[in-house]
Design a protein around this motif. Structure first.
Motif, PDB file in Angstrom:
ATOM      1  N   ALA A  93       0.803  -1.221   0.000  1.00  7.78           N
ATOM      2  CA  ALA A  93       0.000   0.000   0.000  1.00  7.78           C
ATOM      3  C   ALA A  93       0.836   1.271   0.000  1.00  7.78           C
ATOM      4  N   THR A  94       2.171   1.132   0.018  1.00  5.07           N
ATOM      5  CA  THR A  94       3.051   2.300   0.147  1.00  5.07           C
ATOM      6  C   THR A  94       3.938   2.455  -1.082  1.00  5.07           C
ATOM      7  N   PRO A  95       3.636   3.373  -1.963  1.00  7.77           N
ATOM      8  CA  PRO A  95       4.454   3.568  -3.166  1.00  7.77           C
ATOM      9  C   PRO A  95       5.916   3.864  -2.857  1.00  7.77           C
ATOM     10  N   GLU A  96       6.174   4.504  -1.715  1.00  9.98           N
ATOM     11  CA  GLU A  96       7.550   4.847  -1.343  1.00  9.98           C
ATOM     12  C   GLU A  96       8.402   3.613  -1.041  1.00  9.98           C
ATOM     13  N   ALA A  97       7.762   2.450  -0.894  1.00  9.47           N
ATOM     14  CA  ALA A  97       8.500   1.222  -0.607  1.00  9.47           C
ATOM     15  C   ALA A  97       9.105   0.602  -1.857  1.00  9.47           C
ATOM     16  N   VAL A  98       8.649   1.039  -3.037  1.00 11.72           N
ATOM     17  CA  VAL A  98       9.160   0.486  -4.289  1.00 11.72           C
ATOM     18  C   VAL A  98      10.648   0.804  -4.435  1.00 11.72           C
ATOM     19  N   GLY A  99      11.424  -0.225  -4.779  1.00 13.52           N
ATOM     20  CA  GLY A  99      12.867  -0.071  -4.928  1.00 13.52           C
ATOM     21  C   GLY A  99      13.637  -0.130  -3.629  1.00 13.52           C
ATOM     22  N   GLU A 100      12.937  -0.452  -2.533  1.00 11.76           N
ATOM     23  CA  GLU A 100      13.577  -0.472  -1.211  1.00 11.76           C
ATOM     24  C   GLU A 100      13.710  -1.891  -0.659  1.00 11.76           C
ATOM     25  N   VAL A 101      14.712  -2.075   0.191  1.00 13.04           N
ATOM     26  CA  VAL A 101      14.886  -3.298   0.984  1.00 13.04           C
ATOM     27  C   VAL A 101      14.568  -2.925   2.428  1.00 13.04           C
ATOM     28  N   ILE A 102      13.648  -3.661   3.063  1.00  7.63           N
ATOM     29  CA  ILE A 102      13.160  -3.263   4.384  1.00  7.63           C
ATOM     30  C   ILE A 102      13.112  -4.461   5.329  1.00  7.63           C
ATOM     31  N   ASN A 103      13.704  -4.323   6.503  1.00 12.98           N
ATOM     32  CA  ASN A 103      13.598  -5.349   7.547  1.00 12.98           C
ATOM     33  C   ASN A 103      12.198  -5.333   8.153  1.00 12.98           C
ATOM     34  N   ILE A 104      11.613  -6.513   8.321  1.00 13.79           N
ATOM     35  CA  ILE A 104      10.341  -6.647   9.036  1.00 13.79           C
ATOM     36  C   ILE A 104      10.615  -7.546  10.231  1.00 13.79           C
ATOM     37  N   ALA A 105      10.629  -6.933  11.414  1.00  9.23           N
ATOM     38  CA  ALA A 105      11.144  -7.677  12.559  1.00  9.23           C
ATOM     39  C   ALA A 105      10.657  -7.116  13.884  1.00  9.23           C
ATOM     40  N   ASN A 106      10.846  -7.932  14.899  1.00  9.16           N
ATOM     41  CA  ASN A 106      10.652  -7.543  16.288  1.00  9.16           C
ATOM     42  C   ASN A 106      12.041  -7.308  16.882  1.00  9.16           C
ATOM     43  N   GLU A 107      12.218  -6.245  17.611  1.00  6.13           N
ATOM     44  CA  GLU A 107      13.533  -5.925  18.172  1.00  6.13           C
ATOM     45  C   GLU A 107      13.704  -6.475  19.591  1.00  6.13           C
ATOM     46  N   GLU A 108      13.256  -7.694  19.839  1.00  3.53           N
ATOM     47  CA  GLU A 108      13.434  -8.335  21.144  1.00  3.53           C
ATOM     48  C   GLU A 108      14.370  -9.530  20.996  1.00  3.53           C
ATOM     49  N   PRO A 109      15.671  -9.343  21.047  1.00  2.00           N
ATOM     50  CA  PRO A 109      16.595 -10.463  20.865  1.00  2.00           C
ATOM     51  C   PRO A 109      16.530 -11.453  22.021  1.00  2.00           C
ATOM     52  N   VAL A 110      16.704 -12.730  21.698  1.00  2.00           N
ATOM     53  CA  VAL A 110      16.695 -13.778  22.719  1.00  2.00           C
ATOM     54  C   VAL A 110      17.652 -14.892  22.294  1.00  2.00           C
ATOM     55  N   LYS A 111      18.386 -15.438  23.247  1.00  2.00           N
ATOM     56  CA  LYS A 111      19.238 -16.593  22.961  1.00  2.00           C
ATOM     57  C   LYS A 111      18.358 -17.832  22.788  1.00  2.00           C
ATOM     58  N   ILE A 112      18.779 -18.725  21.912  1.00  2.00           N
ATOM     59  CA  ILE A 112      17.994 -19.935  21.648  1.00  2.00           C
ATOM     60  C   ILE A 112      17.821 -20.770  22.913  1.00  2.00           C
ATOM     61  N   ILE A 113      18.846 -20.858  23.733  1.00  2.00           N
ATOM     62  CA  ILE A 113      18.732 -21.628  24.973  1.00  2.00           C
ATOM     63  C   ILE A 113      17.703 -20.996  25.903  1.00  2.00           C
ATOM     64  N   ASP A 114      17.632 -19.665  25.915  1.00  2.00           N
ATOM     65  CA  ASP A 114      16.647 -18.965  26.741  1.00  2.00           C
ATOM     66  C   ASP A 114      15.247 -19.103  26.136  1.00  2.00           C
ATOM     67  N   LEU A 115      15.174 -19.140  24.820  1.00  2.00           N
ATOM     68  CA  LEU A 115      13.889 -19.355  24.155  1.00  2.00           C
ATOM     69  C   LEU A 115      13.321 -20.710  24.554  1.00  2.00           C
ATOM     70  N   ALA A 116      14.180 -21.725  24.579  1.00  2.00           N
ATOM     71  CA  ALA A 116      13.734 -23.059  24.972  1.00  2.00           C
ATOM     72  C   ALA A 116      13.146 -23.043  26.384  1.00  2.00           C
ATOM     73  N   GLN A 117      13.809 -22.342  27.288  1.00  2.00           N
ATOM     74  CA  GLN A 117      13.297 -22.251  28.659  1.00  2.00           C
ATOM     75  C   GLN A 117      11.978 -21.489  28.691  1.00  2.00           C
ATOM     76  N   THR A 118      11.871 -20.431  27.908  1.00  2.00           N
ATOM     77  CA  THR A 118      10.634 -19.647  27.852  1.00  2.00           C
ATOM     78  C   THR A 118       9.484 -20.489  27.320  1.00  2.00           C
ATOM     79  N   VAL A 119       9.743 -21.285  26.299  1.00  2.00           N
ATOM     80  CA  VAL A 119       8.716 -22.171  25.737  1.00  2.00           C
ATOM     81  C   VAL A 119       8.278 -23.196  26.774  1.00  2.00           C
ATOM     82  N   GLN A 120       9.238 -23.801  27.458  1.00  2.00           N
ATOM     83  CA  GLN A 120       8.907 -24.809  28.465  1.00  2.00           C
ATOM     84  C   GLN A 120       8.057 -24.204  29.583  1.00  2.00           C
ATOM     85  N   THR A 121       8.422 -23.020  30.025  1.00  2.00           N
ATOM     86  CA  THR A 121       7.655 -22.351  31.077  1.00  2.00           C
ATOM     87  C   THR A 121       6.248 -22.024  30.594  1.00  2.00           C
TER      88      THR A 121
END
Length: 330
Positions: free
Chosen positions: A234-262
């Motif tokens: 829906a945004t013409p200004e995005a044409v010709g651009e490379v854009i990150n689509i992301a959440n800025e909450e970094p997590v270590k995989i080992i910590d992710l495993a613990q979070t999932v288990q909890t």
């Protein structure tokens, strides 16, 4: 949002594709979806199939002539069909599908003179310095490691898209996705570590952690990922651009495993085992840290991830359990 009346989607039955179909229908668009069902099926569109304005076609998007005919009336194309990281083999197929599919989608978009949103990946950054910025350097590993086949194919596709934009007028926007997860994700390594962790625990097994578990990732709930696609189209200004689509909450995989288990309500020591890269073959290599900059997405698209990991996990766990109940009932 100023969206086309009709949108064509490749990979429409896949994880992000199915969620995108639902969002676009909710926005009032008609959708023509293509999928060869190689890694998903119509069942992934449960609750969507049969909705007014949605047509699903089964074939490989590398069939350029057929896609050109089927997309003849669309006002925009979302190209999502692809193979992912060849963790356990299939590197050649990954490259052939990703390159051939993109060539086809770009040619059709150019012939029809409509914008196309191309799905790239944060994997193209390789082991570059973080935070990953769209104009930053790319640091991929050697071709002797099949692990980089996916990133190399997507990086080639990005170059192809931008050269076609510069030289032929292709209206293309490139989105680099960061670890999307959530409802309708594939319950295997195809769906990423979070899917596998949930499935392992639901099976009563230990979670498999590849490498040492110190890898850092940023997980993005699928509704936030889909919002990036919709805004890009829906945004013409995005044409010709490379854009990150992301959440800025970094997590270590080992910590992710613990979070999932909890989040699963499982108490006690971490139920996980380490799986070495050596055991996976193919000179497998991994990205140590994958943390994005989202400044460009906010500036151009007005996009910022809204769903926190704990909230996204709750929805994802419920979906995995529902999927199992449906399989039992069937």
């Amino acid at each position: 949002m100023n969206l086309p009346d009709i949108v064509g989607i490749t990979g429409a039955a896949g994880f992000v594709g199915a969620n995108l179909v639902e969002r676009l229908l909710d926005e009032g668009c008609k959708v023509i979806g293509i999928d060869d069902f190689s890694m998903s099926g119509p069942e992934n569109l449960r609750g969507i199939l049969g909705r007014p304005g949605f047509e699903l076609l089964e074939y490989d998007c590398r069939d350029t002539a057929r896609m050109r005919k089927d997309f003849a009336e669309v006002g925009g194309i979302m190209h999502l069909a692809a193979c992912k990281i060849p963790r356990f083999g299939g590197a050649l197929n990954t490259m052939q599908v990703n390159v051939g599919g993109s060539e086809s989608a770009f040619e059709v978009a150019l012939d029809l003179d409509v914008p196309v949103v191309f799905t790239s990946t944060s994997d193209v950054y390789g082991n570059a310095a973080t935070p990953f910025r769209e104009d930053g350097e790319i640091v991929l590993g050697p071709p002797t490691s099949r692990r980089w086949s996916y990133a190399a194919s997507k990086y080639y596709d990005e170059h192809l898209a931008l050269r076609m934009h510069e030289e032929n007028g292709l209206q293309v926007s490139i989105l680099r996705l960061f670890n999307a997860y959530g409802v309708r994700n594939h319950p295997s390594w195809w769906g990423g570590p979070l899917s596998v962790f949930l499935e392992d625990l639901l099976d009563g097994k230990e979670m498999e952690i590849h490498g040492d578990g110190q890898q850092v990732r940023s997980f993005t709930y699928v509704s936030d990922t889909v919002d990036g696609f919709v805004r890009a189209l829906a945004t013409p200004e995005a044409v010709g651009e490379v854009i990150n689509i992301a959440n800025e909450e970094p997590v270590k995989i080992i910590d992710l495993a613990q979070t999932v288990q909890t989040a699963m309500g499982i108490e006690g020591d971490l139920r996980a085992k380490i799986v070495s890269y050596e055991s996976m073959g193919g000179n497998y290599q991994d990205v140590k840290i994958r943390v994005p900059s989202t400044e460009k997405a906010e500036r151009i698209l007005g996009h910022k991830a809204q769903v926190k990991l704990e909230e996204g996990l709750e929805k994802t766990i419920a979906w995995h359990r529902e999927l199992r109940e449906l399989k039992v009932a069937a």
